[in-house]
Structures are given as structure tokens and as C-alpha cells.
Design a protein around this motif. Structure first.
Motif, PDB file in Angstrom:
ATOM      1  N   ALA A  85       0.626  -1.125   0.127  1.00 57.09           N
ATOM      2  CA  ALA A  85       0.306  -0.453   0.059  1.00 57.09           C
ATOM      3  C   ALA A  85       1.089   0.631   0.201  1.00 57.09           C
ATOM      4  N   SER A  86       1.612   1.274   0.859  1.00 61.16           N
ATOM      5  CA  SER A  86       2.895   2.416   0.796  1.00 61.16           C
ATOM      6  C   SER A  86       3.496   2.984  -0.586  1.00 61.16           C
ATOM      7  N   SER A  87       3.597   1.565  -1.293  1.00 62.77           N
ATOM      8  CA  SER A  87       4.099   1.976  -2.262  1.00 62.77           C
ATOM      9  C   SER A  87       3.334   2.698  -3.475  1.00 62.77           C
ATOM     10  N   VAL A  88       2.138   2.009  -3.367  1.00 60.74           N
ATOM     11  CA  VAL A  88       0.801   2.873  -4.508  1.00 60.74           C
ATOM     12  C   VAL A  88       0.758   4.074  -3.716  1.00 60.74           C
ATOM     13  N   LEU A  89       0.359   4.022  -2.490  1.00 59.62           N
ATOM     14  CA  LEU A  89       0.461   6.040  -2.301  1.00 59.62           C
ATOM     15  C   LEU A  89       1.457   6.563  -2.842  1.00 59.62           C
ATOM     16  N   ALA A  90       2.637   6.384  -3.111  1.00 53.71           N
ATOM     17  CA  ALA A  90       3.699   7.058  -3.040  1.00 53.71           C
ATOM     18  C   ALA A  90       4.070   7.371  -4.653  1.00 53.71           C
ATOM     19  N   ASP A  91       4.081   6.239  -5.146  1.00 52.11           N
ATOM     20  CA  ASP A  91       2.932   6.377  -7.283  1.00 52.11           C
ATOM     21  C   ASP A  91       2.207   7.363  -7.046  1.00 52.11           C
ATOM     22  N   LEU A  92       0.878   7.514  -6.587  1.00 53.30           N
ATOM     23  CA  LEU A  92      -0.079   8.047  -6.481  1.00 53.30           C
ATOM     24  C   LEU A  92       0.100   9.310  -5.992  1.00 53.30           C
ATOM     25  N   ARG A  93       1.088  10.256  -4.829  1.00 53.87           N
ATOM     26  CA  ARG A  93       1.323  11.413  -4.589  1.00 53.87           C
ATOM     27  C   ARG A  93       2.150  11.458  -5.541  1.00 53.87           C
ATOM     28  N   THR A  94       2.669  11.127  -6.446  1.00 53.93           N
ATOM     29  CA  THR A  94       4.057  11.908  -7.546  1.00 53.93           C
ATOM     30  C   THR A  94       2.904  12.290  -8.592  1.00 53.93           C
ATOM     31  N   ALA A  95       2.184  11.450  -9.104  1.00 59.50           N
ATOM     32  CA  ALA A  95       0.767  11.505 -10.101  1.00 59.50           C
ATOM     33  C   ALA A  95       0.032  12.824  -9.958  1.00 59.50           C
ATOM     34  N   LEU A  96      -0.048  12.654  -8.944  1.00 61.95           N
ATOM     35  CA  LEU A  96      -1.246  14.099  -7.887  1.00 61.95           C
ATOM     36  C   LEU A  96      -0.224  14.949  -7.911  1.00 61.95           C
ATOM     37  N   GLU A  97       0.928  15.392  -7.562  1.00 62.57           N
ATOM     38  CA  GLU A  97       1.855  16.304  -7.852  1.00 62.57           C
ATOM     39  C   GLU A  97       2.256  16.684  -9.401  1.00 62.57           C
ATOM     40  N   SER A  98       2.425  16.159  -9.988  1.00 66.23           N
ATOM     41  CA  SER A  98       2.317  17.037 -11.358  1.00 66.23           C
ATOM     42  C   SER A  98       1.031  16.667 -11.761  1.00 66.23           C
ATOM     43  N   VAL A  99      -0.211  16.728 -11.522  1.00 66.02           N
ATOM     44  CA  VAL A  99      -1.206  16.983 -12.242  1.00 66.02           C
ATOM     45  C   VAL A  99      -1.821  18.656 -11.720  1.00 66.02           C
ATOM     46  N   ALA A 100      -1.831  18.315 -10.261  1.00 61.70           N
ATOM     47  CA  ALA A 100      -2.022  19.589  -9.762  1.00 61.70           C
ATOM     48  C   ALA A 100      -1.154  20.880  -9.649  1.00 61.70           C
ATOM     49  N   THR A 101      -0.027  20.301 -10.431  1.00 60.71           N
ATOM     50  CA  THR A 101       0.635  21.386  -9.858  1.00 60.71           C
ATOM     51  C   THR A 101       0.965  22.407 -11.175  1.00 60.71           C
ATOM     52  N   ASN A 102       0.178  21.491 -12.211  1.00 56.83           N
ATOM     53  CA  ASN A 102       0.264  21.878 -13.916  1.00 56.83           C
ATOM     54  C   ASN A 102       0.049  23.121 -14.142  1.00 56.83           C
TER      55      ASN A 102
END
Ligand code: 5GP
Ligand code: MN
Length: 328
Positions: free
Chosen positions: A311-328
Motif C-alpha cells: 500500500a505504501s508504494s501505491v500511495l507513493a506513486d499516487l502522490r507523485t502523479a497527483l503532484e504533477s497533475v495538481a501543479t500543472n
């Protein structure tokens, strides 16, 4: 309606009118919009004397809350779906992959009619009626029923209403025209409370115990999603033991009420270390884009994907994707 769907609607109606045998498929882990849409159209075609079956790739059993929609007993297990369907109708299914193990039927069917409201739908059918402005696939199906000259009655309207009430979150994401459609459905005698309550408002007592464990572990990350805030929770197999998928699916509706977070995620463990992830946004982050980057899809404010591992690695990938979409 912004896009003109009259040509594909006519083509879909013609294909179904000519057919003698129709297979209707919902996406895997079907919800009320997918299965309700399939059952509404299936019932109308069944009454016109066609051989009709409705199915979905996974899981093996029909969600308990959706069984009552099948007034004519049209649901069959995935194993009974013909290898080469005469006419295949895919409903609420934004990509072939979302048909799961039944995806291979798309290449083998005589005609494939796609009825959907996902903006990302590539149009994988012979006929594609895709309206990304529709709040639910049920609305697309209703337009097709009108094109077919089907007279609405309560059993058909109930299936459509089930899809509409869930996908619009009880009509909060519904414009004036969609409210008029709801009125038209209710006028056939649909009991709104009787349809909606089992779908969204009723759980066994064990649900409360599951929630108390899962919500106690929820995490609020205020700096994530470009500072807009991200809240997440994890439902393990141990947490959901003995409960229905319906209980697990509804967790995100509580998690997403967190006012400090623009984005909410719930990781649902379907098999050991295999996760289905639900994403929700309030208004400002396109979680459909986030999900697509992670191999899934969906809508701007409600989307999902599947992933394997901790779960922790799924969340890490999610956070990364979220960051790049949210700050786009
Ligand atoms: P939910 O979180 O309710 O399961 O799904 C919300 C929306 O996200 C669905 O309507 C569907 O459009 C999309 N979705 C959920 N899971 C997946 C997935 O694994 N793949 C894709 N492509 N879309 C998904
Ligand atoms: Mn839908």
C-alpha cells in the motif's frame, strides 16, 4: 447537449432493431450506472422478442444491491457469454480493458455498440454513442430508448434511475435537463427512496466496526496535491472480511468529506497486495488525469486505477502523479 449524437444514436438503434441476439456488458465490479443501464436496455430488447443476456467480467457474483434491478432474469455469469456475440453492447465502459476477461469479445462480435459517458473513451465500437457531458450512462441509454420508440415503464425506469441517482451523487451533479429526466423516470412509478436507500444508505452493522478501524488510520497530507490537501485511507482484506463490496466501495464517500483535502483516495485490497483505488476531487484537481497516468481512468472528479504491491508504494506513486497533475 453540446455534441450531436443523432447519427450514432440512429446507427445504434438500427443495429439493435436488426439484431436477433444481443449481449450487453457492464464494466468489471459493476456499479448501478453500468448494470442499471445494461438491464434497462436489455429489458426493452427482451420484450421485443430478442435473445438477450447481461453480464460482466468480474467478480463472479452480482452485487447484492443490484440484483433487484434484474426484473426479467437477464443476468448470466461471464462464462455463459458467447465467444462470438452477434451484437455486443458495452455500457459505461471507457475502455476495452474495463471489460476485464470479456474484453476479447470486442474483436469477435459482429457489431459492437458502445454506450458511455467517459471523456477518455477511444470509441472502440462499430457504433459509438459517447456523451462526456452526460452525468450518467443511463442518460445515454434513455436517449437510445427514445430513438427506439420504447415506452418507459417502471421496471426500465427503475434501472435508469438507479444509475442516475448514484452517478450524480443524489442529483448534486445534475443540471436542469437531468432533473427533468429524473421527473420523467419517477412519473412511471419509481419509488426513489426504495431504489436509493439500499444503494447508498444501508449497510450491515459490521460496517460500523470496519469504518472505525479504517477511518482511524486515515491520513491527511495537507501539503500534497500542490498544497490543496490529500486525504487517504486503506481497506485491507482483513478489514473487509465478511462484508460485501458495497461496504468497501462506500468508504470513499466518507473519506472525501474531509474539508482540508481537495483530493481523497481509498485503497481497497481485492486480493493480497492487489488494490483497486478510488479517487475523488472536490473541484480543482482532475483526478481522471491522475488515474490515467497510473493506468486507470474515469471522470474529472471521480476516477480509479488498479495497482499491485505494498500500500505504501501505491500511495507513493499516487502522490507523485497527483503532484504533477495538481501543479500543472
Ligand atoms: P470508483 O471509485 O467508484 O470505483 O470509480 C470511479 C470512476 O473511476 C468510475 O466511474 C470509473 O469511471 C473509474 N474507474 C474506477 N476504477 C477504474 C479502473 O481501474 N480503470 C479505469 N480505467 N477506470 C476506473
Ligand atoms: Mn457511469
Amino acid at each position: 447537449m453540446s455534441n450531436d449524437l443523432s447519427a450514432p444514436l440512429r446507427a445504434a438503434a438500427a443495429a439493435l432493431t436488426d439484431a436477433s441476439d444481443v449481449t450487453l456488458l457492464a464494466h468489471v465490479n459493476p456499479d448501478a450506472d453500468a448494470l442499471g443501464s445494461a438491464l434497462a436496455l436489455g429489458l426493452a430488447l427482451h420484450r421485443r422478442g430478442k435473445a438477450v443476456r447481461v453480464s460482466f467480467g468480474a467478480p463472479d457474483s452480482v452485487p447484492e444491491t443490484l440484483r433487484d434491478l434484474d426484473a426479467a432474469g437477464l443476468l448470466v455469469p461471464a462464462a455463459e457469454v458467447p465467444a462470438e456475440p452477434e451484437v455486443l453492447v458495452a455500457l459505461d465502459t471507457g475502455s476495452v480493458a474495463r471489460l476485464g476477461p470479456l474484453g476479447d469479445r470486442v474483436g469477435r462480435a459482429g457489431t459492437v455498440v458502445v454506450l458511455d459517458h467517459h471523456v477518455s473513451n477511444p470509441g472502440y465500437g462499430t457504433v459509438n454513442v459517447v456523451d462526456a457531458t452526460a452525468e450518467a450512462t443511463a442518460l445515454v441509454v434513455l436517449r437510445l430508448l427514445d430513438e427506439l420508440g420504447v415506452e418507459l415503464d417502471e421496471p426500465v425506469a427503475r434501472c435508469l434511475y438507479a444509475g442516475l441517482v448514484t452517478d450524480t451523487r443524489s442529483f448534486r451533479h445534475a443540471g436542469p435537463e437531468t432533473h427533468r429526466v429524473a421527473a420523467r423516470l419517477l412519473a412511471t412509478g419509481v419509488d426513489a427512496e426504495a431504489v436509493a436507500r439500499p444503494l447508498m444508505d444501508s449497510h450491515p452493522f459490521g460496517y460500523l466496526g470496519m469504518l472505525s478501524k479504517v477511518l482511524a488510520r486515515a491520513v491527511l497530507d495537507r501539503s500534497a496535491a500542490g498544497g490543496l490537501g490529500f486525504v487517504h485511507a486503506v481497506v485491507t482484506l482483513a478489514d473487509s472480511e465478511g462484508l460485501r463490496p458495497e461496504e468497501v466501495e462506500s468508504v470513499v464517500d466518507l473519506v472525501r468529506t474531509t474539508s482540508e483535502a481537495e483530493v481523497a483516495a481509498v485503497l481497497k485490497e481485492l486480493r493480497p497486495s492487489y488494490w483497486s483505488v478510488s479517487l475523488r476531487a472536490v473541484s480543482r484537481v482532475d483526478v481522471g488525469e491522475v488515474a490515467q497516468r497510473l493506468g486507470g481512468g474515469g471522470h474529472r472528479l471521480a476516477a480509479g486505477f488498479t495497482a499491485t504491491g505494498e500500500a505504501s508504494s501505491v500511495l507513493a506513486d499516487l502522490r507523485t502523479a497527483l503532484e504533477s497533475v495538481a501543479t500543472n
